[in-house]
Design a protein around this motif. Structure first.
Motif, PDB file in Angstrom:
ATOM      1  N   VAL A   1       0.837  -1.208   0.000  1.00 37.39           N
ATOM      2  CA  VAL A   1       0.000   0.000   0.000  1.00 37.39           C
ATOM      3  C   VAL A   1       0.869   1.253   0.000  1.00 37.39           C
ATOM      4  N   VAL A   2       1.918   1.251   0.858  1.00 45.13           N
ATOM      5  CA  VAL A   2       2.823   2.415   0.909  1.00 45.13           C
ATOM      6  C   VAL A   2       3.536   2.613  -0.426  1.00 45.13           C
ATOM      7  N   LEU A   3       3.998   1.500  -1.012  1.00 45.38           N
ATOM      8  CA  LEU A   3       4.664   1.594  -2.305  1.00 45.38           C
ATOM      9  C   LEU A   3       3.716   2.121  -3.375  1.00 45.38           C
ATOM     10  N   GLY A   4       2.472   1.661  -3.371  1.00 42.89           N
ATOM     11  CA  GLY A   4       1.506   2.149  -4.345  1.00 42.89           C
ATOM     12  C   GLY A   4       1.218   3.628  -4.179  1.00 42.89           C
ATOM     13  N   VAL A   5       1.107   4.082  -2.924  1.00 48.01           N
ATOM     14  CA  VAL A   5       0.863   5.508  -2.681  1.00 48.01           C
ATOM     15  C   VAL A   5       2.053   6.344  -3.165  1.00 48.01           C
ATOM     16  N   TYR A   6       3.275   5.857  -2.885  1.00 47.13           N
ATOM     17  CA  TYR A   6       4.472   6.593  -3.307  1.00 47.13           C
ATOM     18  C   TYR A   6       4.547   6.700  -4.830  1.00 47.13           C
ATOM     19  N   VAL A   7       4.292   5.587  -5.501  1.00 46.44           N
ATOM     20  CA  VAL A   7       4.336   5.604  -6.966  1.00 46.44           C
ATOM     21  C   VAL A   7       3.252   6.516  -7.525  1.00 46.44           C
ATOM     22  N   SER A   8       2.081   6.508  -6.908  1.00 50.15           N
ATOM     23  CA  SER A   8       0.985   7.360  -7.383  1.00 50.15           C
ATOM     24  C   SER A   8       1.329   8.837  -7.216  1.00 50.15           C
ATOM     25  N   VAL A   9       1.916   9.179  -6.055  1.00 50.84           N
ATOM     26  CA  VAL A   9       2.297  10.582  -5.827  1.00 50.84           C
ATOM     27  C   VAL A   9       3.342  11.032  -6.840  1.00 50.84           C
ATOM     28  N   LYS A  10       4.354  10.165  -7.100  1.00 53.27           N
ATOM     29  CA  LYS A  10       5.392  10.518  -8.071  1.00 53.27           C
ATOM     30  C   LYS A  10       4.816  10.656  -9.474  1.00 53.27           C
ATOM     31  N   ALA A  11       3.920   9.770  -9.826  1.00 57.23           N
ATOM     32  CA  ALA A  11       3.307   9.857 -11.154  1.00 57.23           C
ATOM     33  C   ALA A  11       2.455  11.117 -11.290  1.00 57.23           C
ATOM     34  N   ILE A  12       1.700  11.450 -10.229  1.00 60.20           N
ATOM     35  CA  ILE A  12       0.867  12.654 -10.278  1.00 60.20           C
ATOM     36  C   ILE A  12       1.745  13.902 -10.371  1.00 60.20           C
ATOM     37  N   GLY A  13       2.876  13.904  -9.614  1.00 55.37           N
ATOM     38  CA  GLY A  13       3.783  15.052  -9.671  1.00 55.37           C
ATOM     39  C   GLY A  13       4.411  15.209 -11.051  1.00 55.37           C
ATOM     40  N   ALA A  14       4.825  14.074 -11.655  1.00 55.10           N
ATOM     41  CA  ALA A  14       5.405  14.146 -12.992  1.00 55.10           C
ATOM     42  C   ALA A  14       4.376  14.622 -14.008  1.00 55.10           C
ATOM     43  N   ALA A  15       3.157  14.128 -13.884  1.00 57.84           N
ATOM     44  CA  ALA A  15       2.111  14.567 -14.803  1.00 57.84           C
ATOM     45  C   ALA A  15       1.797  16.050 -14.613  1.00 57.84           C
ATOM     46  N   LYS A  16       1.808  16.485 -13.371  1.00 62.89           N
ATOM     47  CA  LYS A  16       1.528  17.898 -13.107  1.00 62.89           C
ATOM     48  C   LYS A  16       2.614  18.788 -13.694  1.00 62.89           C
ATOM     49  N   ARG A  17       3.878  18.366 -13.506  1.00 61.89           N
ATOM     50  CA  ARG A  17       4.975  19.153 -14.073  1.00 61.89           C
ATOM     51  C   ARG A  17       4.911  19.156 -15.599  1.00 61.89           C
TER      52      ARG A  17
END
Length: 267
Positions: free
Chosen positions: A16-32
């Protein structure tokens, strides 16, 4: 059983923690990525508007648009050149720092020009144009100096690398053709002729022929038998040539491999 449940719980929490971390990184990359796209689109729209104003409108508004367009084009080209060069040459980091300081003045000038575009008092803006034009030229000149210096440095390094590579290739090519230096034209023929001359028999009449001539059969005995009378013949006898006695066919030694001579018959 309790240990297995604990291990499964820990694995679930880790996933769950790994999935949340990957999701946050993906959202940040998409936002940038979205922000970069929006910024680039806004920049393209602004530049297109500035080109339209500089070419379509005259007077103060058109000159202000031309100054902004010149400033933005020069600063962006210098920024791209320095960033691309700094990735390969660490010496450009100081130049990049100087450009960042220059960018502060460039942004201030661009904001001022943008505000003056909306200024209703055209007479006041027209009086400020000479100073604004001078500031723009100074900023663009400094940016162009950094940009061309970085390009000249990169070109010089490329030429030096090419010269060194050409020298190494010439040395390697010469090493691969080493046989052309060792074999001179006519060297093989001359060596064979020298070997043939050293191995050839001496000509008739040489001293070596007289030393290497094999004595004939019976010549030694005849010489021993006739030695007595000729020894006292005097110096005149030595100068006269001696006759060669022919061999007697009957005294020749027969060998097993020789054929017996058959008598000649007449018909």
């Amino acid at each position: 059983m309790e240990a297995a449940i604990l291990i499964l719980t820990l694995l679930f929490v880790a996933f769950v923690v790994l999935g949340v971390y990957v999701s946050v990184k993906a959202i940040g990359a998409a936002k940038r990525g979205v922000e970069r796209t929006v910024t680039q689109a806004r920049r393209t729209v602004e530049e297109t508007t500035l080109r339209a104003k500089s070419y379509g409108q005259g007077g103060v508004v058109g000159e202000l648009a031309q100054l902004r367009l010149s400033l933005r084009t020069s600063m962006r080209a210098t920024q791209d050149a320095l960033q691309a060069g700094a990735a390969e040459d660490a010496s450009l980091s100081e130049s990049l720092g100087l450009f960042q300081r220059l960018s502060v003045h460039g942004h201030e000038l661009d904001d001022e020009l943008k505000r003056l575009e909306r200024e209703p008092d055209r007479a006041t803006v027209a009086s400020l144009l000479p100073g604004l034009r001078e500031r723009t030229e100074r900023v663009t000149h400094s940016a162009e100096s950094l940009r061309w210096a970085a390009r000249d440095r990169a070109r010089k390094f490329a030429e030096d690398d090419l010269d060194a590579l050409s020298t190494q290739i010439d040395v390697e090519a010469g090493a691969l053709r080493h046989w052309s230096e060792e074999e001179a034209p006519g060297g093989a023929v001359g060596s064979q002729a020298a070997r043939g001359a050293s191995a050839s028999w001496p000509e008739a009449g040489d001293e070596a022929v007289r030393e290497q001539t094999w004595p004939e059969a019976g010549a030694g005995a005849g010489a021993g038998a006739e030695g007595g009378p000729e020894d006292g013949a005097g110096p005149g006898a030595e100068s006269q040539p001696q006759a060669i006695t022919a061999r007697d066919p009957r005294q020749q030694t027969a060998y097993p491999w020789q054929k017996t001579a058959r008598p000649e018959t007449t018909n």
